[in-house]
Design a protein around this motif. Structure first.
Motif, PDB file in Angstrom:
ATOM      1  N   PRO A 132       0.918  -0.973   0.152  1.00  0.00           N
ATOM      2  CA  PRO A 132      -0.310  -0.013  -0.128  1.00  0.00           C
ATOM      3  C   PRO A 132       1.020   0.593  -0.192  1.00  0.00           C
ATOM      4  CG  PRO A 132      -0.040  -1.278   2.306  1.00  0.00           C
ATOM      5  CD  PRO A 132       1.093  -1.644   1.535  1.00  0.00           C
ATOM      6  N   LEU A 133       0.469   2.320  -0.561  1.00  0.00           N
ATOM      7  CA  LEU A 133       1.292   3.396  -0.543  1.00  0.00           C
ATOM      8  C   LEU A 133       0.797   4.276   1.106  1.00  0.00           C
ATOM      9  CD1 LEU A 133       0.369   5.347  -3.545  1.00  0.00           C
ATOM     10  CD2 LEU A 133       1.858   4.435  -3.321  1.00  0.00           C
ATOM     11  N   ASP A 134       1.950   4.654   1.726  1.00  0.00           N
ATOM     12  CA  ASP A 134       1.838   5.294   2.801  1.00  0.00           C
ATOM     13  C   ASP A 134       0.655   6.419   3.402  1.00  0.00           C
ATOM     14  OD1 ASP A 134       4.061   3.915   3.298  1.00  0.00           O
ATOM     15  OD2 ASP A 134       5.167   6.180   2.967  1.00  0.00           O
ATOM     16  N   GLY A 135      -0.244   6.615   4.221  1.00  0.00           N
ATOM     17  CA  GLY A 135      -0.904   7.289   4.470  1.00  0.00           C
ATOM     18  C   GLY A 135      -2.028   7.481   4.300  1.00  0.00           C
ATOM     19  N   ALA A 136      -3.006   8.029   3.896  1.00  0.00           N
ATOM     20  CA  ALA A 136      -4.163   8.242   3.934  1.00  0.00           C
ATOM     21  C   ALA A 136      -4.359   7.642   2.202  1.00  0.00           C
ATOM     22  CB  ALA A 136      -4.906   9.385   3.570  1.00  0.00           C
ATOM     23  N   TRP A 137      -3.368   7.633   1.442  1.00  0.00           N
ATOM     24  CA  TRP A 137      -3.901   7.227  -0.185  1.00  0.00           C
ATOM     25  C   TRP A 137      -3.628   6.240  -0.269  1.00  0.00           C
ATOM     26  CZ3 TRP A 137      -5.391  10.218  -3.657  1.00  0.00           C
ATOM     27  CH2 TRP A 137      -5.107  11.490  -4.244  1.00  0.00           C
ATOM     28  N   GLY A 138      -2.724   5.241   0.566  1.00  0.00           N
ATOM     29  CA  GLY A 138      -2.688   3.958   1.266  1.00  0.00           C
ATOM     30  C   GLY A 138      -4.235   3.037   1.313  1.00  0.00           C
ATOM     31  N   ARG A 139      -4.845   3.654   2.648  1.00  0.00           N
ATOM     32  CA  ARG A 139      -5.711   3.206   3.238  1.00  0.00           C
ATOM     33  C   ARG A 139      -7.017   3.370   2.334  1.00  0.00           C
ATOM     34  NH1 ARG A 139      -3.162   6.179   7.537  1.00  0.00           N
ATOM     35  NH2 ARG A 139      -4.200   8.386   7.014  1.00  0.00           N
ATOM     36  N   ARG A 140      -7.046   4.138   1.158  1.00  0.00           N
ATOM     37  CA  ARG A 140      -8.355   4.566   0.529  1.00  0.00           C
ATOM     38  C   ARG A 140      -7.996   3.324  -0.550  1.00  0.00           C
ATOM     39  NH1 ARG A 140      -7.346  10.450  -0.084  1.00  0.00           N
ATOM     40  NH2 ARG A 140      -8.340  10.946   2.173  1.00  0.00           N
ATOM     41  N   GLY A 141      -6.448   2.844  -0.612  1.00  0.00           N
ATOM     42  CA  GLY A 141      -6.502   1.653  -1.108  1.00  0.00           C
ATOM     43  C   GLY A 141      -5.478   0.907  -2.927  1.00  0.00           C
ATOM     44  N   TRP A 142      -4.879   2.196  -2.542  1.00  0.00           N
ATOM     45  CA  TRP A 142      -3.679   3.174  -3.627  1.00  0.00           C
ATOM     46  C   TRP A 142      -2.964   1.649  -3.270  1.00  0.00           C
ATOM     47  CZ3 TRP A 142      -4.898   5.593  -8.051  1.00  0.00           C
ATOM     48  CH2 TRP A 142      -5.976   5.908  -7.909  1.00  0.00           C
ATOM     49  N   THR A 143      -2.357   1.611  -4.434  1.00  0.00           N
ATOM     50  CA  THR A 143      -1.363   0.282  -3.984  1.00  0.00           C
ATOM     51  C   THR A 143       0.149   0.415  -5.144  1.00  0.00           C
ATOM     52  OG1 THR A 143      -3.283  -1.215  -2.931  1.00  0.00           O
ATOM     53  CG2 THR A 143      -1.231  -2.241  -3.887  1.00  0.00           C
ATOM     54  N   ASN A 144       0.610   0.367  -5.014  1.00  0.00           N
ATOM     55  CA  ASN A 144       2.393  -0.351  -5.392  1.00  0.00           C
ATOM     56  C   ASN A 144       2.395  -1.409  -6.175  1.00  0.00           C
ATOM     57  OD1 ASN A 144       4.009   2.344  -5.790  1.00  0.00           O
ATOM     58  ND2 ASN A 144       4.255   2.354  -3.441  1.00  0.00           N
ATOM     59  N   LEU A 145       1.974  -1.984  -6.842  1.00  0.00           N
ATOM     60  CA  LEU A 145       2.716  -2.938  -7.941  1.00  0.00           C
ATOM     61  C   LEU A 145       4.285  -3.167  -8.492  1.00  0.00           C
ATOM     62  CD1 LEU A 145       2.355  -6.285  -9.151  1.00  0.00           C
ATOM     63  CD2 LEU A 145       1.413  -4.681 -10.913  1.00  0.00           C
ATOM     64  N   ASP A 146       5.533  -3.409  -8.089  1.00  0.00           N
ATOM     65  CA  ASP A 146       6.633  -4.025  -8.726  1.00  0.00           C
ATOM     66  C   ASP A 146       6.152  -4.568  -9.839  1.00  0.00           C
ATOM     67  OD1 ASP A 146       9.549  -4.368  -9.510  1.00  0.00           O
ATOM     68  OD2 ASP A 146       9.794  -5.057  -7.118  1.00  0.00           O
ATOM     69  N   LEU A 147       6.797  -3.730 -11.142  1.00  0.00           N
ATOM     70  CA  LEU A 147       7.158  -4.596 -12.100  1.00  0.00           C
ATOM     71  C   LEU A 147       7.666  -5.653 -12.631  1.00  0.00           C
ATOM     72  CD1 LEU A 147       5.890  -1.533 -14.238  1.00  0.00           C
ATOM     73  CD2 LEU A 147       4.258  -3.372 -13.718  1.00  0.00           C
ATOM     74  N   ASP A 148       9.225  -5.431 -12.161  1.00  0.00           N
ATOM     75  CA  ASP A 148      10.047  -6.470 -12.120  1.00  0.00           C
ATOM     76  C   ASP A 148      10.306  -7.699 -11.601  1.00  0.00           C
ATOM     77  OD1 ASP A 148      11.715  -4.114 -12.900  1.00  0.00           O
ATOM     78  OD2 ASP A 148      12.894  -4.386 -11.105  1.00  0.00           O
ATOM     79  N   LEU A 149       9.071  -8.065 -10.535  1.00  0.00           N
ATOM     80  CA  LEU A 149       9.293  -9.415 -10.558  1.00  0.00           C
ATOM     81  C   LEU A 149       7.755  -9.803 -10.936  1.00  0.00           C
ATOM     82  CD1 LEU A 149      10.626  -8.913  -6.553  1.00  0.00           C
ATOM     83  CD2 LEU A 149      11.563  -9.787  -8.949  1.00  0.00           C
ATOM     84  N   CYS A 150       7.136  -9.142 -11.698  1.00  0.00           N
ATOM     85  CA  CYS A 150       5.423  -9.413 -11.808  1.00  0.00           C
ATOM     86  C   CYS A 150       4.954 -10.086 -13.205  1.00  0.00           C
ATOM     87  CB  CYS A 150       4.843  -7.505 -12.077  1.00  0.00           C
ATOM     88  SG  CYS A 150       2.968  -8.044 -12.091  1.00  0.00           S
ATOM     89  N   ALA A 151       4.327 -11.109 -12.711  1.00  0.00           N
ATOM     90  CA  ALA A 151       3.782 -11.846 -14.329  1.00  0.00           C
ATOM     91  C   ALA A 151       2.718 -11.595 -14.588  1.00  0.00           C
ATOM     92  CB  ALA A 151       3.738 -13.274 -13.280  1.00  0.00           C
ATOM     93  N   GLU A 152       2.739 -11.807 -15.844  1.00  0.00           N
ATOM     94  CA  GLU A 152       1.888 -10.961 -16.817  1.00  0.00           C
ATOM     95  C   GLU A 152       0.498 -11.145 -16.008  1.00  0.00           C
ATOM     96  OE1 GLU A 152      -0.424 -11.135 -21.224  1.00  0.00           O
ATOM     97  OE2 GLU A 152       1.913 -11.894 -20.885  1.00  0.00           O
TER      98      GLU A 152
END
Length: 113
Positions: A66-86
């Motif tokens: 999750p993003l830090d703070g209020a943004w993360g509590r609202r559902g905004w989420t980081n996804l690391d692309l380097d390790l991510c499958a299609e």
């Protein structure tokens, strides 16, 4: 996965369009952002339902955070692309699209995915 993969997959979603804010490419549906691409950092930030965010972060903590703070509590989420499958990227973008798309558009594509 890389930035070009995000662009291709995001724009395959119904009525998704490319935009930009704060110098970063983003993807919108119904005039609202569902994903923002951070090219230099090889990550995408997704607008997920908080329950979906919690499930993904628990299931794949190396990919999702999750993003830090209020943004993360609202559902905004980081996804690391380097390790991510299609398949993971597709599912995450679809979840963000569903969270953001207008109700009538979601209903019209209820069987999507």
């Amino acid at each position: 996965m890389g930035p070009d993969d995000v662009r291709i997959l995001a724009l395959m979603l119904p009525e998704a369009v490319a935009g930009a804010h704060s110098g970063n490419p983003d993807f919108r549906v119904g005039g609202r952002v569902f994903a923002t691409l951070w090219v230099e950092e090889a990550r995408v930030v997704l607008r997920l339902a908080p329950a979906d965010q919690a499930a993904l972060c628990e299931a794949e903590p190396d990919l999702f955070a999750p993003l830090d703070g209020a943004w993360g509590r609202r559902g905004w989420t980081n996804l690391d692309l380097d390790l991510c499958a299609e398949e993971t990227l597709r599912a995450a973008l679809l979840g963000a699209w569903r969270m953001t798309a207008p109700a009538e558009l979601r209903a019209a594509y209820a069987d999507l995915g």
